[in-house]
Design a protein around this motif. Structure first.
Motif, PDB file in Angstrom:
ATOM      1  N   GLU A  34      44.764   2.374  16.088  1.00 52.44           N
ATOM      2  CA  GLU A  34      45.469   3.143  17.066  1.00 52.44           C
ATOM      3  C   GLU A  34      44.375   4.425  17.090  1.00 52.44           C
ATOM      4  O   GLU A  34      44.199   5.071  18.418  1.00 52.44           O
ATOM      5  N   LYS A  35      44.262   5.209  15.893  1.00 52.37           N
ATOM      6  CA  LYS A  35      42.748   6.055  16.092  1.00 52.37           C
ATOM      7  C   LYS A  35      41.470   5.454  16.852  1.00 52.37           C
ATOM      8  O   LYS A  35      40.501   6.079  17.439  1.00 52.37           O
ATOM      9  N   SER A  37      41.051   2.701  18.475  1.00 48.41           N
ATOM     10  CA  SER A  37      41.049   3.102  20.091  1.00 48.41           C
ATOM     11  C   SER A  37      40.916   3.974  21.034  1.00 48.41           C
ATOM     12  O   SER A  37      40.785   3.749  22.291  1.00 48.41           O
ATOM     13  N   ASP A  38      40.963   4.551  20.407  1.00 46.23           N
ATOM     14  CA  ASP A  38      40.926   5.805  21.422  1.00 46.23           C
ATOM     15  C   ASP A  38      39.246   6.371  21.465  1.00 46.23           C
ATOM     16  O   ASP A  38      38.353   7.314  22.275  1.00 46.23           O
ATOM     17  N   TYR A  39      38.621   5.282  21.415  1.00 47.16           N
ATOM     18  CA  TYR A  39      37.071   5.564  21.287  1.00 47.16           C
ATOM     19  C   TYR A  39      36.506   4.041  21.795  1.00 47.16           C
ATOM     20  O   TYR A  39      37.062   3.063  21.732  1.00 47.16           O
ATOM     21  N   SER A  40      35.574   4.546  22.930  1.00 51.35           N
ATOM     22  CA  SER A  40      34.522   3.007  23.220  1.00 51.35           C
ATOM     23  C   SER A  40      33.610   2.567  21.796  1.00 51.35           C
ATOM     24  O   SER A  40      33.632   2.885  20.658  1.00 51.35           O
ATOM     25  N   LYS A  70      38.361   1.339  24.031  1.00 53.38           N
ATOM     26  CA  LYS A  70      39.019   2.438  25.468  1.00 53.38           C
ATOM     27  C   LYS A  70      37.807   1.816  26.396  1.00 53.38           C
ATOM     28  O   LYS A  70      36.797   1.878  25.392  1.00 53.38           O
TER      29      LYS A  70
END
Length: 72
Positions: A34-35, A37-40, A70
């Motif tokens: 989940e964390k 997925s907050d990054y490209s 992302k």
């Protein structure tokens, strides 16, 4: 069966990517998909221990778990 030196932080992506890349994620406090997925993809590639091969493994693992980076 005995679990010695068990550290839950060490378990994230264990067996998926190499230790240097896992440590780089840990340093950034990224300890879940989940964390992550907050990054490209570009942001993660800038971390120590990440190269093309590691990124392929990571993206395959994320895809298996219906998670993606992302958009940049």
């Amino acid at each position: 069966m005995y679990a010695f030196n068990y550290d839950p932080k060490e378990e994230f992506l264990h067996g998926v990517i190499a230790i240097p890349a896992r440590r780089a994620l840990e340093k950034e406090k990224i300890n879940s998909l989940e964390k992550l997925s907050d990054y490209s993809e570009k942001e993660i590639m800038q971390l120590h221990g990440f190269g093309k091969n590691t990124m392929v493994k990571l993206k395959n693992y994320m895809q298996e778990n219906q998670v993606c980076f992302k958009e940049a």
